[in-house]
Design a protein around this motif. Structure first.
Motif, PDB file in Angstrom:
ATOM      1  N   PRO A 214       0.673  -1.413  -0.001  1.00 32.31           N
ATOM      2  CA  PRO A 214      -0.045   0.146   0.005  1.00 32.31           C
ATOM      3  C   PRO A 214       0.776   1.291   0.002  1.00 32.31           C
ATOM      4  O   PRO A 214       0.404   2.264  -0.605  1.00 32.31           O
ATOM      5  CB  PRO A 214      -0.790  -0.184   1.190  1.00 32.31           C
ATOM      6  CG  PRO A 214      -0.252  -1.295   2.099  1.00 32.31           C
ATOM      7  CD  PRO A 214       0.621  -2.224   0.872  1.00 32.31           C
ATOM      8  N   VAL A 215       2.015   1.164   0.550  1.00 32.06           N
ATOM      9  CA  VAL A 215       2.767   2.493   0.785  1.00 32.06           C
ATOM     10  C   VAL A 215       3.455   2.779  -0.714  1.00 32.06           C
ATOM     11  O   VAL A 215       3.394   3.887  -1.237  1.00 32.06           O
ATOM     12  CB  VAL A 215       4.232   2.256   1.420  1.00 32.06           C
ATOM     13  CG1 VAL A 215       5.166   3.384   1.603  1.00 32.06           C
ATOM     14  CG2 VAL A 215       3.410   2.093   2.993  1.00 32.06           C
ATOM     15  N   ILE A 216       3.755   1.765  -1.511  1.00 36.27           N
ATOM     16  CA  ILE A 216       4.270   1.768  -2.732  1.00 36.27           C
ATOM     17  C   ILE A 216       3.087   2.303  -3.585  1.00 36.27           C
ATOM     18  O   ILE A 216       3.276   3.278  -4.838  1.00 36.27           O
ATOM     19  CB  ILE A 216       4.800   0.630  -3.362  1.00 36.27           C
ATOM     20  CG1 ILE A 216       6.091   0.007  -2.670  1.00 36.27           C
ATOM     21  CG2 ILE A 216       4.568   0.638  -4.987  1.00 36.27           C
ATOM     22  CD1 ILE A 216       6.509  -1.337  -3.259  1.00 36.27           C
ATOM     23  N   PHE A 217       1.831   1.728  -3.634  1.00 39.10           N
ATOM     24  CA  PHE A 217       0.741   2.445  -4.179  1.00 39.10           C
ATOM     25  C   PHE A 217       0.461   3.945  -3.877  1.00 39.10           C
ATOM     26  O   PHE A 217       0.387   4.711  -5.108  1.00 39.10           O
ATOM     27  CB  PHE A 217      -0.301   1.627  -4.012  1.00 39.10           C
ATOM     28  CG  PHE A 217      -1.843   1.864  -4.787  1.00 39.10           C
ATOM     29  CD1 PHE A 217      -2.133   1.470  -6.121  1.00 39.10           C
ATOM     30  CD2 PHE A 217      -2.752   2.823  -4.031  1.00 39.10           C
ATOM     31  CE1 PHE A 217      -2.844   2.118  -6.830  1.00 39.10           C
ATOM     32  CE2 PHE A 217      -3.769   3.097  -4.667  1.00 39.10           C
ATOM     33  CZ  PHE A 217      -4.182   2.866  -6.278  1.00 39.10           C
ATOM     34  N   ALA A 218       0.553   4.236  -2.853  1.00 36.17           N
ATOM     35  CA  ALA A 218       0.177   5.553  -2.574  1.00 36.17           C
ATOM     36  C   ALA A 218       1.468   6.621  -3.012  1.00 36.17           C
ATOM     37  O   ALA A 218       1.304   7.642  -3.679  1.00 36.17           O
ATOM     38  CB  ALA A 218       0.311   5.839  -0.845  1.00 36.17           C
ATOM     39  N   SER A 219       2.708   5.975  -2.740  1.00 35.76           N
ATOM     40  CA  SER A 219       3.812   6.746  -3.305  1.00 35.76           C
ATOM     41  C   SER A 219       3.925   6.916  -4.695  1.00 35.76           C
ATOM     42  O   SER A 219       4.071   8.187  -5.322  1.00 35.76           O
ATOM     43  CB  SER A 219       5.053   6.151  -2.831  1.00 35.76           C
ATOM     44  OG  SER A 219       5.389   6.008  -1.728  1.00 35.76           O
ATOM     45  N   THR A 220       3.581   5.924  -5.523  1.00 35.42           N
ATOM     46  CA  THR A 220       3.365   6.100  -7.036  1.00 35.42           C
ATOM     47  C   THR A 220       2.064   7.031  -7.485  1.00 35.42           C
ATOM     48  O   THR A 220       2.496   7.879  -8.420  1.00 35.42           O
ATOM     49  CB  THR A 220       3.004   4.659  -7.638  1.00 35.42           C
ATOM     50  OG1 THR A 220       3.794   3.789  -7.319  1.00 35.42           O
ATOM     51  CG2 THR A 220       2.822   4.851  -9.147  1.00 35.42           C
ATOM     52  N   TYR A 221       1.058   7.162  -6.732  1.00 36.17           N
ATOM     53  CA  TYR A 221       0.196   8.286  -7.100  1.00 36.17           C
ATOM     54  C   TYR A 221       0.531   9.641  -6.660  1.00 36.17           C
ATOM     55  O   TYR A 221       0.450  10.524  -7.547  1.00 36.17           O
ATOM     56  CB  TYR A 221      -1.231   8.056  -6.084  1.00 36.17           C
ATOM     57  CG  TYR A 221      -1.893   9.198  -6.370  1.00 36.17           C
ATOM     58  CD1 TYR A 221      -2.759   9.185  -7.413  1.00 36.17           C
ATOM     59  CD2 TYR A 221      -2.171  10.114  -5.334  1.00 36.17           C
ATOM     60  CE1 TYR A 221      -3.720  10.154  -7.663  1.00 36.17           C
ATOM     61  CE2 TYR A 221      -3.174  11.233  -5.627  1.00 36.17           C
ATOM     62  CZ  TYR A 221      -3.869  11.116  -6.814  1.00 36.17           C
ATOM     63  OH  TYR A 221      -4.752  12.325  -7.068  1.00 36.17           O
TER      64      TYR A 221
END
Length: 318
Positions: A214-221
């Protein structure tokens, strides 16, 4: 001195993106050194102790169809929607009509698309087990990774909309009716209902090793949002502008909140081992507290009549 959500002479973009990049890199390292499966197998991701394998496959397929059809209807709507967004050049927050793929700029759209992808992939895994199709071990890694990201992002969207965006917009006197249209209700409330239901019936086991996803997903956004603002000319959320004086703080808090939502889900899932009834009741309570279905601007507050009103009113004679 400028506040956290105000602009100053210093552009915090480089600091903000550097910190987000470091968090992204650390998350990738944790995935590399961790156990990608973490106790999940093809059987656990595909079946359910509460539903038959075809039953959970159908449920997942229906939710996936709902997600993708909702996203498609939003993108294909020629009228679009008027949102309050932050103009990139003027740094002013105000209404703008947005249509087509530009509406994918919202994190809500990203989150709901992720939800659809999770339910589509997990549905396929269920059908594969039921019909005996060949299913690679990749599924035992991918499905829980998508699940953990979908849970955290769904919680983040719903809680942010319920407790931050709607109250702030209402306080500013902005039109908030778009939050209560059918598609918005699905993406802000239905998302949590779907994922909480999945938590209640699926056999997928979560662990802290899934936190990086989830951290990767948020960082990508966050990185996408910074690039997209230069192209589209606006930020969908005024607090996500990396030029803000406290942007580096805001972004770290947002990534932290994303992590907290996942840890909350992990903690709640642990209740299932103690009492399934208590687990389900906790999921229901979370859904009730996180969602909002009533428009606060529709509430009529009682106001006492003024002295002038009293003096001009006609009382019946005795």
């Amino acid at each position: 001195m400028a506040g956290v959500r105000e602009y100053s002479d210093i552009d915090r973009s480089l600091t903000t993106f550097s910190l987000v990049g470091i968090v992204l890199a650390l998350s990738l390292v944790l995935i590399y050194i961790g156990d990608g499966f973490q106790g999940n197998s093809i059987s656990s991701i595909s079946s359910s102790e509460k539903l038959s394998t075809p039953g959970i496959a159908v449920f997942r397929a229906i939710v996936s169809l709902v997600c993708f059809s909702t996203i498609a209807s939003i993108i294909l709507d020629p009228k679009g929607m008027t949102y309050n967004v932050l103009d990139y050049e003027t740094k002013l927050y105000g209404p703008r009509s947005i249509t087509g793929m530009t509406r994918m700029s919202a994190f809500t759209m990203w989150s709901f698309t992720l939800l659809g992808v999770y339910f589509a992939v997990s549905s396929y895994s269920s059908w594969a087990v039921h019909y005996g199709w060949e299913l690679g071990e990749w599924a035992a890694w991918l499905v829980p990774a998508l699940f953990s990201s979908a849970i955290a992002s769904a919680f983040l969207v719903t809680i942010t909309v319920t407790y931050m965006m709607i109250p702030e917009a209402n306080e500013r006197g902005h039109n908030i009716t778009h939050y209560f249209k059918w598609d918005s209700q699905l993406m802000h409330n239905g998302n949590v209902i779907f994922i909480l239901t999945e938590m209640a019936v699926s056999n997928i086991s979560l662990s802290l090793w899934y936190l990086p996803y989830p951290v990767i997903f948020a960082s990508t956004y966050v990185l996408f949002s910074g690039f997209n603002a230069r192209r589209s000319g606006f930020y969908f959320y005024d607090f996500i502008d990396p030029r803000l004086n406290g942007s580096h703080i805001i972004h770290m808090v947002l990534l932290g909140v994303m992590s907290i939502h996942f840890i909350l889900a992990l903690t709640v899932q642990g209740l299932a081992e103690l009492s399934f009834t208590g687990y389900v009741l906790t999921l229901v309570a979370i859904g009730y507290l996180a969602t909002t279905f009533s428009n606060p601007s529709d509430c009529l507050l009682y106001t006492s009549p003024s002295p002038r009103d009293l003096s001009t009113s006609r009382m019946p004679s005795s």
